[in-house]
Design a protein around this motif. Structure first.
Motif, PDB file in Angstrom:
ATOM      1  N   ALA A  74       0.825  -1.211   0.000  1.00  0.00           N
ATOM      2  CA  ALA A  74       0.000   0.000   0.000  1.00  0.00           C
ATOM      3  C   ALA A  74       0.859   1.260   0.000  1.00  0.00           C
ATOM      4  O   ALA A  74       0.546   2.243  -0.681  1.00  0.00           O
ATOM      5  N   ALA A  75       1.972   1.236   0.751  1.00  0.00           N
ATOM      6  CA  ALA A  75       2.861   2.393   0.800  1.00  0.00           C
ATOM      7  C   ALA A  75       3.503   2.647  -0.564  1.00  0.00           C
ATOM      8  O   ALA A  75       3.612   3.795  -1.016  1.00  0.00           O
ATOM      9  N   MET A  76       3.920   1.578  -1.248  1.00  0.00           N
ATOM     10  CA  MET A  76       4.553   1.751  -2.559  1.00  0.00           C
ATOM     11  C   MET A  76       3.551   2.238  -3.596  1.00  0.00           C
ATOM     12  O   MET A  76       3.864   3.104  -4.426  1.00  0.00           O
ATOM     13  N   ILE A  77       2.348   1.682  -3.564  1.00  0.00           N
ATOM     14  CA  ILE A  77       1.324   2.132  -4.511  1.00  0.00           C
ATOM     15  C   ILE A  77       0.960   3.584  -4.230  1.00  0.00           C
ATOM     16  O   ILE A  77       0.750   4.382  -5.153  1.00  0.00           O
ATOM     17  N   GLY A  78       0.892   3.953  -2.937  1.00  0.00           N
ATOM     18  CA  GLY A  78       0.659   5.350  -2.585  1.00  0.00           C
ATOM     19  C   GLY A  78       1.775   6.259  -3.045  1.00  0.00           C
ATOM     20  O   GLY A  78       1.567   7.452  -3.260  1.00  0.00           O
ATOM     21  N   ASP A  79       2.980   5.695  -3.216  1.00  0.00           N
ATOM     22  CA  ASP A  79       4.131   6.456  -3.699  1.00  0.00           C
ATOM     23  C   ASP A  79       4.305   6.305  -5.199  1.00  0.00           C
ATOM     24  O   ASP A  79       5.402   6.442  -5.731  1.00  0.00           O
ATOM     25  N   GLU A  80       3.180   5.963  -5.874  1.00  0.00           N
ATOM     26  CA  GLU A  80       3.083   5.933  -7.341  1.00  0.00           C
ATOM     27  C   GLU A  80       3.866   4.797  -7.980  1.00  0.00           C
ATOM     28  O   GLU A  80       4.325   4.917  -9.122  1.00  0.00           O
ATOM     29  N   VAL A  81       4.020   3.676  -7.281  1.00  0.00           N
ATOM     30  CA  VAL A  81       4.537   2.461  -7.907  1.00  0.00           C
ATOM     31  C   VAL A  81       3.359   1.717  -8.526  1.00  0.00           C
ATOM     32  O   VAL A  81       2.323   1.518  -7.877  1.00  0.00           O
ATOM     33  N   ALA A  82       3.496   1.324  -9.776  1.00  0.00           N
ATOM     34  CA  ALA A  82       2.399   0.642 -10.468  1.00  0.00           C
ATOM     35  C   ALA A  82       2.161  -0.738  -9.848  1.00  0.00           C
ATOM     36  O   ALA A  82       3.115  -1.477  -9.605  1.00  0.00           O
ATOM     37  N   PRO A  83       0.894  -1.101  -9.582  1.00  0.00           N
ATOM     38  CA  PRO A  83       0.621  -2.432  -9.026  1.00  0.00           C
ATOM     39  C   PRO A  83       1.166  -3.570  -9.883  1.00  0.00           C
ATOM     40  O   PRO A  83       1.565  -4.616  -9.354  1.00  0.00           O
ATOM     41  N   ALA A  84       1.204  -3.372 -11.198  1.00  0.00           N
ATOM     42  CA  ALA A  84       1.709  -4.418 -12.088  1.00  0.00           C
ATOM     43  C   ALA A  84       3.199  -4.664 -11.896  1.00  0.00           C
ATOM     44  O   ALA A  84       3.715  -5.701 -12.344  1.00  0.00           O
ATOM     45  N   ASP A  85       3.901  -3.738 -11.245  1.00  0.00           N
ATOM     46  CA  ASP A  85       5.338  -3.889 -11.006  1.00  0.00           C
ATOM     47  C   ASP A  85       5.637  -4.563  -9.672  1.00  0.00           C
ATOM     48  O   ASP A  85       6.796  -4.630  -9.259  1.00  0.00           O
ATOM     49  N   ILE A  86       4.605  -5.034  -8.977  1.00  0.00           N
ATOM     50  CA  ILE A  86       4.778  -5.688  -7.675  1.00  0.00           C
ATOM     51  C   ILE A  86       4.343  -7.144  -7.805  1.00  0.00           C
ATOM     52  O   ILE A  86       3.251  -7.440  -8.285  1.00  0.00           O
ATOM     53  N   VAL A  87       5.204  -8.052  -7.388  1.00  0.00           N
ATOM     54  CA  VAL A  87       4.911  -9.485  -7.408  1.00  0.00           C
ATOM     55  C   VAL A  87       4.920 -10.002  -5.973  1.00  0.00           C
ATOM     56  O   VAL A  87       5.886  -9.784  -5.239  1.00  0.00           O
ATOM     57  N   VAL A  88       3.849 -10.663  -5.584  1.00  0.00           N
ATOM     58  CA  VAL A  88       3.712 -11.196  -4.229  1.00  0.00           C
ATOM     59  C   VAL A  88       3.969 -12.699  -4.248  1.00  0.00           C
ATOM     60  O   VAL A  88       3.415 -13.418  -5.087  1.00  0.00           O
ATOM     61  N   VAL A  89       4.806 -13.161  -3.326  1.00  0.00           N
ATOM     62  CA  VAL A  89       5.085 -14.584  -3.165  1.00  0.00           C
ATOM     63  C   VAL A  89       4.582 -15.018  -1.801  1.00  0.00           C
ATOM     64  O   VAL A  89       4.988 -14.454  -0.778  1.00  0.00           O
ATOM     65  N   ASP A  90       3.700 -16.002  -1.787  1.00  0.00           N
ATOM     66  CA  ASP A  90       3.149 -16.487  -0.521  1.00  0.00           C
ATOM     67  C   ASP A  90       2.586 -17.880  -0.751  1.00  0.00           C
ATOM     68  O   ASP A  90       2.313 -18.272  -1.889  1.00  0.00           O
ATOM     69  N   GLU A  91       2.392 -18.611   0.353  1.00  0.00           N
ATOM     70  CA  GLU A  91       1.792 -19.942   0.272  1.00  0.00           C
ATOM     71  C   GLU A  91       0.309 -19.931   0.596  1.00  0.00           C
ATOM     72  O   GLU A  91      -0.416 -20.858   0.250  1.00  0.00           O
ATOM     73  N   ASP A  92      -0.140 -18.893   1.275  1.00  0.00           N
ATOM     74  CA  ASP A  92      -1.513 -18.836   1.752  1.00  0.00           C
ATOM     75  C   ASP A  92      -2.455 -18.371   0.638  1.00  0.00           C
ATOM     76  O   ASP A  92      -2.255 -17.306   0.055  1.00  0.00           O
ATOM     77  N   PHE A  93      -3.477 -19.180   0.341  1.00  0.00           N
ATOM     78  CA  PHE A  93      -4.403 -18.846  -0.736  1.00  0.00           C
ATOM     79  C   PHE A  93      -5.167 -17.562  -0.432  1.00  0.00           C
ATOM     80  O   PHE A  93      -5.416 -16.757  -1.331  1.00  0.00           O
ATOM     81  N   GLY A  94      -5.570 -17.381   0.842  1.00  0.00           N
ATOM     82  CA  GLY A  94      -6.299 -16.175   1.210  1.00  0.00           C
ATOM     83  C   GLY A  94      -5.472 -14.921   0.983  1.00  0.00           C
ATOM     84  O   GLY A  94      -5.977 -13.916   0.471  1.00  0.00           O
ATOM     85  N   ALA A  95      -4.194 -14.978   1.368  1.00  0.00           N
ATOM     86  CA  ALA A  95      -3.309 -13.828   1.173  1.00  0.00           C
ATOM     87  C   ALA A  95      -3.121 -13.539  -0.313  1.00  0.00           C
ATOM     88  O   ALA A  95      -3.116 -12.373  -0.737  1.00  0.00           O
ATOM     89  N   LEU A  96      -2.989 -14.579  -1.112  1.00  0.00           N
ATOM     90  CA  LEU A  96      -2.805 -14.390  -2.547  1.00  0.00           C
ATOM     91  C   LEU A  96      -4.053 -13.792  -3.185  1.00  0.00           C
ATOM     92  O   LEU A  96      -3.953 -12.966  -4.103  1.00  0.00           O
ATOM     93  N   GLU A  97      -5.229 -14.208  -2.709  1.00  0.00           N
ATOM     94  CA  GLU A  97      -6.465 -13.632  -3.251  1.00  0.00           C
ATOM     95  C   GLU A  97      -6.574 -12.147  -2.912  1.00  0.00           C
ATOM     96  O   GLU A  97      -7.022 -11.347  -3.732  1.00  0.00           O
ATOM     97  N   ARG A  98      -6.162 -11.792  -1.693  1.00  0.00           N
ATOM     98  CA  ARG A  98      -6.187 -10.369  -1.320  1.00  0.00           C
ATOM     99  C   ARG A  98      -5.224  -9.568  -2.185  1.00  0.00           C
ATOM    100  O   ARG A  98      -5.531  -8.445  -2.596  1.00  0.00           O
TER     101      ARG A  98
END
Length: 359
Positions: A165-189
């Motif tokens: 949220a901080a990076m997106i608020g600082d004008e980083v494009a969401p498409a430039d962020i990749v999330v790595v996680d094992e939890d399906f709920g976290a990935l859906e969020r």
């Protein structure tokens, strides 16, 4: 011959995730897409079906001399509409038939494909499933070919979500962020926030390679355990020797382990939270101001910029901006240090900017 087959089987067994065909990665990599409501999907299908129907109507109408009904009368526009409807729906009563070779050829080359298209549009569910998978494969293939200078967030809990949220608020494009996680709920969020997601544990180098760690600009390690953070940092540093790695650690005793593992910056979450809690007892407004400074999309925010040629040789304390510090050769110099009285080209200023005034 048997030895060659064994080697091929071993190569297939040892094949890395990054080398797998794209269609095999659709369960691991998710690219955010624009959701379309069911009503809009149905409306779109109905429009396509009507276009196919009226295309058949006009084709038959322009060639109506080649058709006759059961009474041998020429066709009216209504007859053409009737014929196209029963023909495309495969009802086919046989009361109107093509009698000339040209009309029959048109039926073979045009009406029959329209009939197939009409049925596909109406049935649609199976075709849409296949189309969705093909679209995902294309999106993943395109994403992997363009994956450069992005940011990876390992762990999408509270720390990971706040960092995004901080990076997106600082004008980083969401498409430039990749999330790595094992939890399906976290990935859906993460996916619902427009972020690309990769399912798997980041302690596995193949998962980080699939997320493009070797081409990443920065990697944020926001795991819930310090030992996991150390292992992820080690793995990430091996894959991305030039990337900037920022890692969160719960206990300060483990901070040196992250630094030794290759982290460029560390944030001790428990001590930072503890300091804010202690400050809030006497001066809660200070905590509110800190929150404002750490929120880049509203109020005041801490920013960084290069020193301009006009500012060289001058003091950071005499600038119109409220300067907090100067970064020189990756070293942070506080604003009350005598070194900041003579700014140099290449220095970077940490200052407070007003987000509202820039809009």
């Amino acid at each position: 011959m048997a030895e060659g087959n064994l080697r091929r089987r071993i190569r297939r067994f040892d094949q890395s995730l990054a080398d797998l065909p794209v269609h095999a990665l659709t369960d691991r990599v998710q690219i955010p897409t624009t959701l379309i409501s069911p009503g809009r999907r149905i409306s779109t299908r109905v429009v396509y079906a009507m276009l196919a129907l009226f295309a058949a109507v006009f084709i038959v109408y322009f060639d109506r001399d080649g058709y006759r009904d059961a009474q041998g009368d020429p066709l009216s526009f209504l007859d053409c509409l009737y014929y196209a409807t029963v023909s495309l729906s495969t009802t086919g009563y046989g009361d109107i038939t093509p009698i000339t070779p040209g009309a029959r050829l048109v039926n073979v080359l045009v009406i029959t494909p329209l009939r197939v298209a009409f049925l596909i549009v109406l049935i649609g569910t199976t075709v849409e499933t296949l189309t969705t998978q093909s679209r995902q494969v294309y999106q993943i293939q395109r994403w992997r070919s363009r994956l450069r200078n992005h940011i990876i967030i390992v762990g999408y809990g509270t720390k990971g979500r706040t960092a995004a949220a901080a990076m997106i608020g600082d004008e980083v494009a969401p498409a430039d962020i990749v999330v790595v996680d094992e939890d399906f709920g976290a990935l859906e969020r993460a996916k619902s926030s427009g972020l690309v997601t990769v399912r798997g544990t980041a302690t596995d180098s193949e998962v980080l390679r699939l997320a493009g760690a070797q081409h990443a600009k920065s990697i944020i390690v926001a795991t819930n355990r310090d030992d996991t953070a150390v292992l992820v940092t080690l793995t990430a540093r091996e894959l991305a020797p030039k990337a900037k790695i920022i890692a969160a650690v719960r206990e300060s005793d483990n901070e040196h382990l992250l630094k030794q593992s290759g982290a460029d910056s560390t944030v001790v979450t428990s001590e930072t939270a503890g300091r804010l809690l202690g400050i809030a007892v006497q001066t809660p407004s200070v905590v509110a101001m800190m929150e404002d400074l750490l929120t880049p999309d509203a109020g005041f925010a801490i920013a960084e910029r290069e020193v301009t040629p006009k500012e060289t040789g001058g003091s950071a304390r005499h600038l119109s901006d409220i300067v907090l510090g100067v970064v020189r050769n990756t070293r942070l110099i506080r604003v009350d240090d005598a070194e900041v009285d003579s700014l140099e080209l290449g220095d970077r200023l940490l200052y407070i900017r007003s987000v509202d005034m820039e809009r």
